[in-house]
Design a protein around this motif. Structure first.
Motif, PDB file in Angstrom:
ATOM      1  N   ALA A 191      39.009  29.189  32.336  1.00 27.96           N
ATOM      2  CA  ALA A 191      39.658  28.014  31.923  1.00 27.96           C
ATOM      3  C   ALA A 191      41.942  27.171  32.642  1.00 27.96           C
ATOM      4  CB  ALA A 191      39.362  27.248  30.418  1.00 27.96           C
ATOM      5  N   GLY A 192      41.336  25.854  33.086  1.00 31.01           N
ATOM      6  CA  GLY A 192      42.430  26.035  33.754  1.00 31.01           C
ATOM      7  C   GLY A 192      43.080  26.236  35.173  1.00 31.01           C
ATOM      8  N   ALA A 193      42.482  27.011  35.768  1.00 32.30           N
ATOM      9  CA  ALA A 193      42.546  27.683  36.338  1.00 32.30           C
ATOM     10  C   ALA A 193      42.480  27.711  37.833  1.00 32.30           C
ATOM     11  CB  ALA A 193      41.954  29.329  37.026  1.00 32.30           C
ATOM     12  N   THR A 194      42.567  27.204  39.071  1.00 28.91           N
ATOM     13  CA  THR A 194      42.294  27.519  40.082  1.00 28.91           C
ATOM     14  C   THR A 194      41.495  27.900  40.782  1.00 28.91           C
ATOM     15  OG1 THR A 194      44.240  26.076  40.076  1.00 28.91           O
ATOM     16  CG2 THR A 194      42.981  26.161  42.828  1.00 28.91           C
ATOM     17  N   VAL A 195      40.452  27.948  41.461  1.00 33.25           N
ATOM     18  CA  VAL A 195      39.015  28.683  41.861  1.00 33.25           C
ATOM     19  C   VAL A 195      39.092  28.104  43.471  1.00 33.25           C
ATOM     20  CG1 VAL A 195      36.958  29.666  41.385  1.00 33.25           C
ATOM     21  CG2 VAL A 195      38.680  28.882  39.336  1.00 33.25           C
ATOM     22  N   GLU A 196      38.645  29.187  44.491  1.00 31.38           N
ATOM     23  CA  GLU A 196      38.081  29.130  45.803  1.00 31.38           C
ATOM     24  C   GLU A 196      36.993  29.608  46.029  1.00 31.38           C
ATOM     25  OE1 GLU A 196      41.311  28.753  48.831  1.00 31.38           O
ATOM     26  OE2 GLU A 196      42.803  29.413  47.389  1.00 31.38           O
ATOM     27  N   THR A 197      35.930  29.391  46.728  1.00 31.38           N
ATOM     28  CA  THR A 197      34.686  30.054  46.474  1.00 31.38           C
ATOM     29  C   THR A 197      34.931  29.680  48.016  1.00 31.38           C
ATOM     30  OG1 THR A 197      33.118  28.411  47.131  1.00 31.38           O
ATOM     31  CG2 THR A 197      33.438  29.605  44.730  1.00 31.38           C
ATOM     32  N   GLY A 224      31.809  43.799  46.067  1.00 30.82           N
ATOM     33  CA  GLY A 224      32.889  43.283  46.492  1.00 30.82           C
ATOM     34  C   GLY A 224      32.639  41.268  47.131  1.00 30.82           C
ATOM     35  N   ALA A 225      31.152  41.884  47.460  1.00 31.36           N
ATOM     36  CA  ALA A 225      30.291  40.370  47.450  1.00 31.36           C
ATOM     37  C   ALA A 225      30.787  39.208  47.040  1.00 31.36           C
ATOM     38  CB  ALA A 225      28.780  40.770  47.223  1.00 31.36           C
ATOM     39  N   CYS A 226      30.683  39.391  45.816  1.00 30.32           N
ATOM     40  CA  CYS A 226      30.844  38.343  44.985  1.00 30.32           C
ATOM     41  C   CYS A 226      32.636  37.490  44.587  1.00 30.32           C
ATOM     42  CB  CYS A 226      30.970  39.128  43.234  1.00 30.32           C
ATOM     43  SG  CYS A 226      31.517  40.257  42.876  1.00 30.32           S
ATOM     44  N   THR A 227      33.443  38.145  45.294  1.00 31.17           N
ATOM     45  CA  THR A 227      34.965  37.983  45.893  1.00 31.17           C
ATOM     46  C   THR A 227      35.346  36.024  45.692  1.00 31.17           C
ATOM     47  OG1 THR A 227      35.598  40.462  46.389  1.00 31.17           O
ATOM     48  CG2 THR A 227      37.161  38.224  46.754  1.00 31.17           C
ATOM     49  N   VAL A 228      36.545  36.025  44.791  1.00 31.44           N
ATOM     50  CA  VAL A 228      36.407  34.694  45.038  1.00 31.44           C
ATOM     51  C   VAL A 228      37.512  34.727  44.902  1.00 31.44           C
ATOM     52  CG1 VAL A 228      34.505  33.321  44.347  1.00 31.44           C
ATOM     53  CG2 VAL A 228      36.397  34.061  42.566  1.00 31.44           C
ATOM     54  N   ILE A 229      38.765  33.448  45.141  1.00 26.42           N
ATOM     55  CA  ILE A 229      39.890  33.908  44.779  1.00 26.42           C
ATOM     56  C   ILE A 229      40.573  32.660  43.148  1.00 26.42           C
ATOM     57  CG2 ILE A 229      42.394  32.291  45.794  1.00 26.42           C
ATOM     58  CD1 ILE A 229      41.368  33.493  48.557  1.00 26.42           C
ATOM     59  N   VAL A 230      40.950  33.098  42.593  1.00 26.15           N
ATOM     60  CA  VAL A 230      41.393  32.753  41.810  1.00 26.15           C
ATOM     61  C   VAL A 230      42.940  33.014  41.181  1.00 26.15           C
ATOM     62  CG1 VAL A 230      41.166  32.262  39.071  1.00 26.15           C
ATOM     63  CG2 VAL A 230      39.117  33.002  40.440  1.00 26.15           C
ATOM     64  N   ASN A 231      43.835  31.212  41.099  1.00 26.40           N
ATOM     65  CA  ASN A 231      45.472  31.311  41.455  1.00 26.40           C
ATOM     66  C   ASN A 231      46.134  32.212  42.140  1.00 26.40           C
ATOM     67  OD1 ASN A 231      44.261  29.239  39.157  1.00 26.40           O
ATOM     68  ND2 ASN A 231      44.891  31.102  37.375  1.00 26.40           N
ATOM     69  N   CYS A 263      27.912  40.866  52.972  1.00 29.56           N
ATOM     70  CA  CYS A 263      28.959  40.874  52.360  1.00 29.56           C
ATOM     71  C   CYS A 263      31.123  39.691  53.674  1.00 29.56           C
ATOM     72  CB  CYS A 263      30.014  42.415  52.829  1.00 29.56           C
ATOM     73  SG  CYS A 263      29.374  42.416  54.515  1.00 29.56           S
ATOM     74  N   PHE A 264      29.646  39.044  54.191  1.00 30.03           N
ATOM     75  CA  PHE A 264      30.811  38.154  54.490  1.00 30.03           C
ATOM     76  C   PHE A 264      31.704  37.232  53.795  1.00 30.03           C
ATOM     77  CE2 PHE A 264      31.705  34.690  57.402  1.00 30.03           C
ATOM     78  CZ  PHE A 264      32.693  35.193  58.358  1.00 30.03           C
ATOM     79  N   PRO A 265      31.156  36.329  52.643  1.00 27.37           N
ATOM     80  CA  PRO A 265      31.985  35.441  52.480  1.00 27.37           C
ATOM     81  C   PRO A 265      32.766  36.393  51.025  1.00 27.37           C
ATOM     82  CG  PRO A 265      29.532  35.008  52.215  1.00 27.37           C
ATOM     83  CD  PRO A 265      29.924  36.258  52.885  1.00 27.37           C
ATOM     84  N   GLY A 266      32.502  37.210  50.525  1.00 30.22           N
ATOM     85  CA  GLY A 266      33.568  38.040  50.234  1.00 30.22           C
ATOM     86  C   GLY A 266      34.711  38.812  50.968  1.00 30.22           C
ATOM     87  N   MET A 267      34.666  38.991  52.371  1.00 29.81           N
ATOM     88  CA  MET A 267      35.296  39.560  53.297  1.00 29.81           C
ATOM     89  C   MET A 267      36.368  38.481  53.771  1.00 29.81           C
ATOM     90  SD  MET A 267      34.990  42.927  54.277  1.00 29.81           S
ATOM     91  CE  MET A 267      33.949  44.041  54.465  1.00 29.81           C
ATOM     92  N   VAL A 268      35.738  37.597  53.618  1.00 29.81           N
ATOM     93  CA  VAL A 268      36.682  36.043  54.147  1.00 29.81           C
ATOM     94  C   VAL A 268      38.219  36.026  52.915  1.00 29.81           C
ATOM     95  CG1 VAL A 268      36.710  33.594  54.630  1.00 29.81           C
ATOM     96  CG2 VAL A 268      34.594  35.236  55.422  1.00 29.81           C
ATOM     97  N   ARG A 323      44.562  34.533  43.613  1.00 29.41           N
ATOM     98  CA  ARG A 323      44.490  36.001  43.769  1.00 29.41           C
ATOM     99  C   ARG A 323      43.479  36.226  44.127  1.00 29.41           C
ATOM    100  NH1 ARG A 323      44.613  39.264  38.519  1.00 29.41           N
ATOM    101  NH2 ARG A 323      44.831  40.533  40.510  1.00 29.41           N
ATOM    102  N   ALA A 324      42.703  37.395  44.820  1.00 30.66           N
ATOM    103  CA  ALA A 324      41.051  37.649  45.223  1.00 30.66           C
ATOM    104  C   ALA A 324      40.482  38.212  44.010  1.00 30.66           C
ATOM    105  CB  ALA A 324      40.661  38.344  45.836  1.00 30.66           C
ATOM    106  N   VAL A 325      39.472  38.033  43.435  1.00 30.03           N
ATOM    107  CA  VAL A 325      39.047  38.505  41.981  1.00 30.03           C
ATOM    108  C   VAL A 325      37.030  38.973  42.464  1.00 30.03           C
ATOM    109  CG1 VAL A 325      40.675  37.722  40.865  1.00 30.03           C
ATOM    110  CG2 VAL A 325      38.357  36.519  40.821  1.00 30.03           C
ATOM    111  N   ASN A 326      36.982  39.617  41.634  1.00 37.30           N
ATOM    112  CA  ASN A 326      35.656  39.921  41.445  1.00 37.30           C
ATOM    113  C   ASN A 326      34.936  38.796  40.543  1.00 37.30           C
ATOM    114  OD1 ASN A 326      34.883  41.964  43.042  1.00 37.30           O
ATOM    115  ND2 ASN A 326      36.305  43.146  41.693  1.00 37.30           N
TER     116      ASN A 326
END
Length: 161
Positions: free
Chosen positions: A68-74, A46-53, A102-107, A55-58
């Motif tokens: 492509a065409g998505a909304t990504v949050e880091t 989960g260290a690489c977790t970001v939010i895509v559309n 792990c903090f960024p992924g946890m957040v 949803r939390a994703v690895n």
């Protein structure tokens, strides 16, 4: 290489990448967003977790073709050093941050949960964080921090900063 367009932390981005290239590598190597960490490269830590559309994703398992065409949050798009996001502030206030790897992924996992469910119970919090491994803190303080963030702000209309 293919031009891939998406929204990153609220801004439109166009980047040339291979559709099979992993999002984590593009974020870190091509966009210099190193807050997203590389851990296991297998979707287990989960260290690489970001939010895509929403949803939390690895991001280590997310090919650029799916972005492509998505909304990504880091993590770089969540709060600022002078104005932490409520989840970040709750993590600090509750002593839930240790080494920070792990903090960024946890957040990001916590933010995705609270964006979808502003009043989660302890089971929902544990489920949302199940894909994130922390070797320093244990999980009690992290779970308490997410509940605190929900109680402080998110339950009052959203945890969107």
């Amino acid at each position: 290489m293919k031009k891939i367009s998406f929204t990153l932390n609220g801004e439109p981005v166009e980047i040339y990448a291979e559709p099979v290239e992993m999002l984590v590598d593009v974020l870190r190597d091509k966009l210099a967003l190193t807050g997203t960490k590389i851990g296991c490269r297998a979707g287990d830590c989960g260290a690489c977790t970001v939010i895509v559309n929403g949803r939390a994703v690895n991001s280590c398992l997310t090919p650029m073709g799916k972005v492509a065409g998505a909304t990504v949050e880091t993590i770089e798009g969540v709060g600022t050093p002078d104005h932490l996001h409520p989840v970040q502030q709750a993590m600090v206030d509750n002593g839930a941050v240790q080494c920070g790897f792990c903090f960024p992924g946890m957040v990001m996992s916590s933010k995705a949960l609270l964006d979808q469910n502003p009043n989660p119970d302890s089971r929902a919090i544990r489920t949302a964080l199940a894909g994130n491994i922390c070797r320093c803190t244990g999980y009690t303080k992290i779970e308490e921090a997410v509940a605190h963030a929900a109680h402080q702000c998110c339950g009052k209309g959203g945890c969107h900063d």
